[in-house]
Design a protein around this motif. Structure first.
Motif, PDB file in Angstrom:
ATOM      1  N   TYR A 144      39.674   8.286 -26.117  1.00 48.91           N
ATOM      2  CA  TYR A 144      41.059   7.939 -26.440  1.00 48.91           C
ATOM      3  C   TYR A 144      41.233   6.422 -26.449  1.00 48.91           C
ATOM      4  O   TYR A 144      41.858   5.859 -27.358  1.00 48.91           O
ATOM      5  CB  TYR A 144      42.023   8.594 -25.445  1.00 48.91           C
ATOM      6  N   GLY A 145      40.691   5.750 -25.455  1.00 49.05           N
ATOM      7  CA  GLY A 145      40.778   4.290 -25.443  1.00 49.05           C
ATOM      8  C   GLY A 145      40.104   3.653 -26.631  1.00 49.05           C
ATOM      9  O   GLY A 145      40.575   2.639 -27.174  1.00 49.05           O
ATOM     10  N   ILE A 146      39.008   4.258 -27.078  1.00 50.43           N
ATOM     11  CA  ILE A 146      38.289   3.732 -28.237  1.00 50.43           C
ATOM     12  C   ILE A 146      39.119   3.875 -29.503  1.00 50.43           C
ATOM     13  O   ILE A 146      39.238   2.928 -30.294  1.00 50.43           O
ATOM     14  CB  ILE A 146      36.944   4.461 -28.398  1.00 50.43           C
ATOM     15  N   LEU A 147      39.690   5.057 -29.729  1.00 50.92           N
ATOM     16  CA  LEU A 147      40.406   5.273 -30.994  1.00 50.92           C
ATOM     17  C   LEU A 147      41.636   4.369 -31.097  1.00 50.92           C
ATOM     18  O   LEU A 147      42.088   4.054 -32.201  1.00 50.92           O
ATOM     19  CB  LEU A 147      40.773   6.750 -31.167  1.00 50.92           C
ATOM     20  N   CYS A 148      42.163   3.963 -29.935  1.00 51.95           N
ATOM     21  CA  CYS A 148      43.251   2.976 -29.934  1.00 51.95           C
ATOM     22  C   CYS A 148      42.705   1.561 -30.052  1.00 51.95           C
ATOM     23  O   CYS A 148      43.237   0.732 -30.789  1.00 51.95           O
ATOM     24  CB  CYS A 148      44.065   3.103 -28.650  1.00 51.95           C
ATOM     25  N   GLY A 149      41.626   1.292 -29.325  1.00 52.29           N
ATOM     26  CA  GLY A 149      41.084  -0.054 -29.303  1.00 52.29           C
ATOM     27  C   GLY A 149      40.632  -0.551 -30.660  1.00 52.29           C
ATOM     28  O   GLY A 149      40.878  -1.714 -31.026  1.00 52.29           O
ATOM     29  N   VAL A 150      39.983   0.318 -31.442  1.00 54.35           N
ATOM     30  CA  VAL A 150      39.438  -0.143 -32.722  1.00 54.35           C
ATOM     31  C   VAL A 150      40.529  -0.546 -33.700  1.00 54.35           C
ATOM     32  O   VAL A 150      40.255  -1.285 -34.657  1.00 54.35           O
ATOM     33  CB  VAL A 150      38.509   0.911 -33.357  1.00 54.35           C
ATOM     34  N   VAL A 151      41.754  -0.098 -33.471  1.00 52.86           N
ATOM     35  CA  VAL A 151      42.865  -0.577 -34.304  1.00 52.86           C
ATOM     36  C   VAL A 151      42.993  -2.091 -34.155  1.00 52.86           C
ATOM     37  O   VAL A 151      43.310  -2.802 -35.119  1.00 52.86           O
ATOM     38  CB  VAL A 151      44.184   0.136 -33.932  1.00 52.86           C
ATOM     39  N   GLY A 152      42.732  -2.599 -32.950  1.00 50.53           N
ATOM     40  CA  GLY A 152      42.777  -4.043 -32.735  1.00 50.53           C
ATOM     41  C   GLY A 152      41.679  -4.772 -33.476  1.00 50.53           C
ATOM     42  O   GLY A 152      41.910  -5.837 -34.069  1.00 50.53           O
ATOM     43  N   ALA A 153      40.462  -4.215 -33.455  1.00 49.70           N
ATOM     44  CA  ALA A 153      39.360  -4.845 -34.194  1.00 49.70           C
ATOM     45  C   ALA A 153      39.647  -4.854 -35.684  1.00 49.70           C
ATOM     46  O   ALA A 153      39.376  -5.845 -36.388  1.00 49.70           O
ATOM     47  CB  ALA A 153      38.054  -4.109 -33.898  1.00 49.70           C
ATOM     48  N   ALA A 154      40.212  -3.755 -36.198  1.00 50.08           N
ATOM     49  CA  ALA A 154      40.563  -3.696 -37.617  1.00 50.08           C
ATOM     50  C   ALA A 154      41.655  -4.703 -37.944  1.00 50.08           C
ATOM     51  O   ALA A 154      41.587  -5.415 -38.958  1.00 50.08           O
ATOM     52  CB  ALA A 154      41.014  -2.285 -37.978  1.00 50.08           C
ATOM     53  N   ARG A 155      42.673  -4.761 -37.090  1.00 49.55           N
ATOM     54  CA  ARG A 155      43.770  -5.702 -37.329  1.00 49.55           C
ATOM     55  C   ARG A 155      43.275  -7.145 -37.327  1.00 49.55           C
ATOM     56  O   ARG A 155      43.652  -7.952 -38.186  1.00 49.55           O
ATOM     57  CB  ARG A 155      44.840  -5.526 -36.237  1.00 49.55           C
ATOM     58  N   SER A 156      42.425  -7.475 -36.380  1.00 48.63           N
ATOM     59  CA  SER A 156      41.881  -8.836 -36.306  1.00 48.63           C
ATOM     60  C   SER A 156      41.085  -9.180 -37.558  1.00 48.63           C
ATOM     61  O   SER A 156      41.196 -10.294 -38.092  1.00 48.63           O
ATOM     62  CB  SER A 156      40.999  -8.963 -35.065  1.00 48.63           C
ATOM     63  N   SER A 157      40.292  -8.237 -38.050  1.00 40.95           N
ATOM     64  CA  SER A 157      39.496  -8.486 -39.260  1.00 40.95           C
ATOM     65  C   SER A 157      40.400  -8.673 -40.476  1.00 40.95           C
ATOM     66  O   SER A 157      40.196  -9.585 -41.292  1.00 40.95           O
ATOM     67  CB  SER A 157      38.536  -7.314 -39.491  1.00 40.95           C
TER      68      SER A 157
END
Length: 391
Positions: free
Chosen positions: A251-264
Motif C-alpha cells: 500500500y505504501g508503495i502504490l502511494c509512494g510511486v505517485v510521488g516519483a511519477a509526479r517528480s519526473s
C-alpha cells in the motif's frame, strides 16, 4: 463551470479531497523533504550511502514511522495520510520511502499485529521514535515470489529456539537493531523478533547496486542464532503472517510511486518550458505537448487509484487484490512516466543534476520488490476468474 485553469501540478485537484489533517501532514512531509532530503539525495545515490540511523531519528521526530498504527507512541493517522507521506518522500527518492515503509509497514506492523504485548512494549515506542531501526527478513536467495519455499529454519532446543538460514535483499539490514525473521518450523512458518546483537546474527552489505542506491540493503546470515521461547510471535502460523505485512508495505508503495511519477513529470515540464531549440521552448512543439499530456494523465490517474485504495483501507473495505491492482497499475505508470520524461530532457536526462533517471532506475526495483509485476497480474487474473494459475 470554473473559470480557473487547472493546476499543472495537481490537475484533478485531488488534494482538495484530503482532510485538514491529511493536508497538514502533506505540507509537513513535503517541507521536510525539500529542506532535509532533496539537497543531499543525489550525493547519497551517487556514493551508494545513506545516514540511515540519523534520518530514522528525524523521521521519528516528524512522526512518520509507523504513523498509521495505533498506540505505543505511534501517530494513529489515516491510511490516506500515510500514503500521502509516502508520496512526498518518494517524490525525492524511492530509497527514502523504503526506509520509512520497511520500518513502519513491515517491521513495526509485524510486531504490532502479530507480536506479544511484551514485544510491542519493548520495541514499538523506540521504533516510532527512530531510536531503534527494524528490518524484515522474508526473501531468500532461492525464495522470492514463492516464500513458502524458504530454507531458513528454527528448531527447538529445550525451551529455546535456534535459527539457521540466509535472507537476501533486506532493506535497513546493516543498521537494524531488531529483525523480524520468518522461518520454517515443525509447526509451520513462524515469525521471530531477533535483536541484531544476538550471537550468530550477521548482516553483510549488498554492494554494486545500480538502483535504490540511496538505501541500505543487506544479506542476513543466521548461524545458530539462539533465542528464548518468547522471541516467537505467539499465534500466527503459515504465510498469513508475512503476507499481511507485505500487503501493508505494498500500500505504501502504490502511494509512494505517485510521488516519483509526479517528480519526473514536473522535471520534464520545467525543462521543456525553459529549454529552447529552433527559436522557441521545447514545450511549444506538438510532440512535446503530446508527451506532457500523456505524463499528466498517468500521474493524475495513479493519484486517483492511490486515493481510492486509501479510502477503501480507511473504511475497512480493502481486499488484498485491491492492493495488487494499485501496485501493478501505479508502478507501471510511474515507470512509463519516468522513461518518457527522461527522453524529454535529452542528454541532460542521464545526469544526477535532474531526478528523472534516478527515479527511473529506482522504479525498476520497485517494479520487482514486494511482489513482481507478474505475480500481481496473476493475483488479479485469479480474482476475476476464480482460477489459480500457480497451484
Amino acid at each position: 463551470m470554473s473559470t480557473h485553469a487547472p493546476n499543472p501540478h495537481d490537475f484533478l485537484d485531488l488534494d482538495h479531497e484530503l482532510s485538514r489533517e491529511e493536508r497538514d501532514i502533506r505540507d509537513a512531509v513535503r517541507q521536510f523533504a525539500a529542506d532535509r532530503l532533496a539537497p543531499h539525495v543525489a550525493d547519497w545515490y551517487e556514493t551508494g550511502s545513506l545516514p540511515a540511523r540519523e534520518l530514522a531519528k528525524e523521521f521519528g521526530a516528524l512522526g512518520v514511522l509507523g504513523m498509521h498504527l495505533e498506540g505505543y507512541d505511534c501517530a494513529g493517522t489515516s491510511a490516506v495520510a500515510y500514503g500521502i507521506a509516502c508520496r512526498e518522500l518518494e517524490a525525492v527518492d524511492s530509497g527514502l520511502r523504503s526506509l520509512v515503509s520497511v520500518q513502519g509497514s513491515l517491521a513495526m506492523f509485524a510486531i504490532h499485529r502479530w507480536g506479544s504485548e511484551q514485544q510491542r512494549e519493548q520495541w514499538l515506542p523506540a521504533m516510532a521514535a527512530g531510536e531503534a531501526v527494524g528490518c524484515f527478513g522474508l526473501t531468500e536467495p532461492d525464495a522470492g515470489s514463492d516464500p513458502g519455499g524458504m530454507r531458513t529454519h528454527a528448531v527447538r532446543d529445550g525451551s529455546d529456539w535456534v535459527l539457521n538460514g540466509t535472507k537476501m535483499w533486506i532493506t535497513n539490514g546493516t543498521v537494524a537493531d531488531v529483525a523480524v525473521i520468518w522461518a520454517q518450523t515443525d509447526d509451520g512458518i513462524r515469525g521471530f523478533v531477533v535483536p541484531t546483537d544476538t550471537p550468530g546474527f550477521i548482516a553483510n552489505e549488498v554492494k554494486h547496486k545500480l538502483s535504490l542506491r540511496a538505501s541500505l540493503t543487506a544479506e542476513l546470515v543466521l548461524d545458530g542464532v539462539r533465542l528464548p521461547a518468547d522471541a516467537a510471535f505467539p499465534d500466527v502460523r503459515g504465510l498469513r503472517g508475512p503476507l499481511s505485512c507485505l500487503n501493508e508495505a505494498r500500500y505504501g508503495i502504490l502511494c509512494g510511486v505517485v510521488g516519483a511519477a509526479r517528480s519526473s513529470y514536473e522535471a520534464a515540464l520545467e525543462y521543456t518550458l525553459n529549454r529552447e531549440q529552433f527559436g522557441k521552448p521545447l514545450a511549444a512543439f506538438q510532440l512535446t505537448q503530446r508527451k506532457l499530456a500523456d505524463l499528466l494523465v498517468e500521474v493524475n490517474r495513479a493519484g486517483l487509484v492511490a486515493l481510492q485504495i486509501g479510502r477503501l483501507k480507511d473504511t475497512g473495505r480493502l481486499h488484498h487484490n485491491h492492493v495488487s491492482f494499485g501496485k501493478l497499475a501505479n508502478v507501471r505508470a510511474a515507470l512509463d512516466v519516468a522513461r518518457s520524461a527522461r527522453t524529454m530532457l535529452g542528454a541532460n536526462g542521464i545526469s544526477l543534476e535532474y531526478p528523472v533517471m534516478r527515479h527511473m532506475a529506482n522504479l525498476e526495483t520497485v517494479l520487482t520488490y514486494e511482489g513482481t509485476e507478474e505475480m500481481h497480474a496473476l493475483s488479479l487474473g485469479q480474482a476475476v476468474t476464480g482460477l489459480s494459475s500457480l497451484r
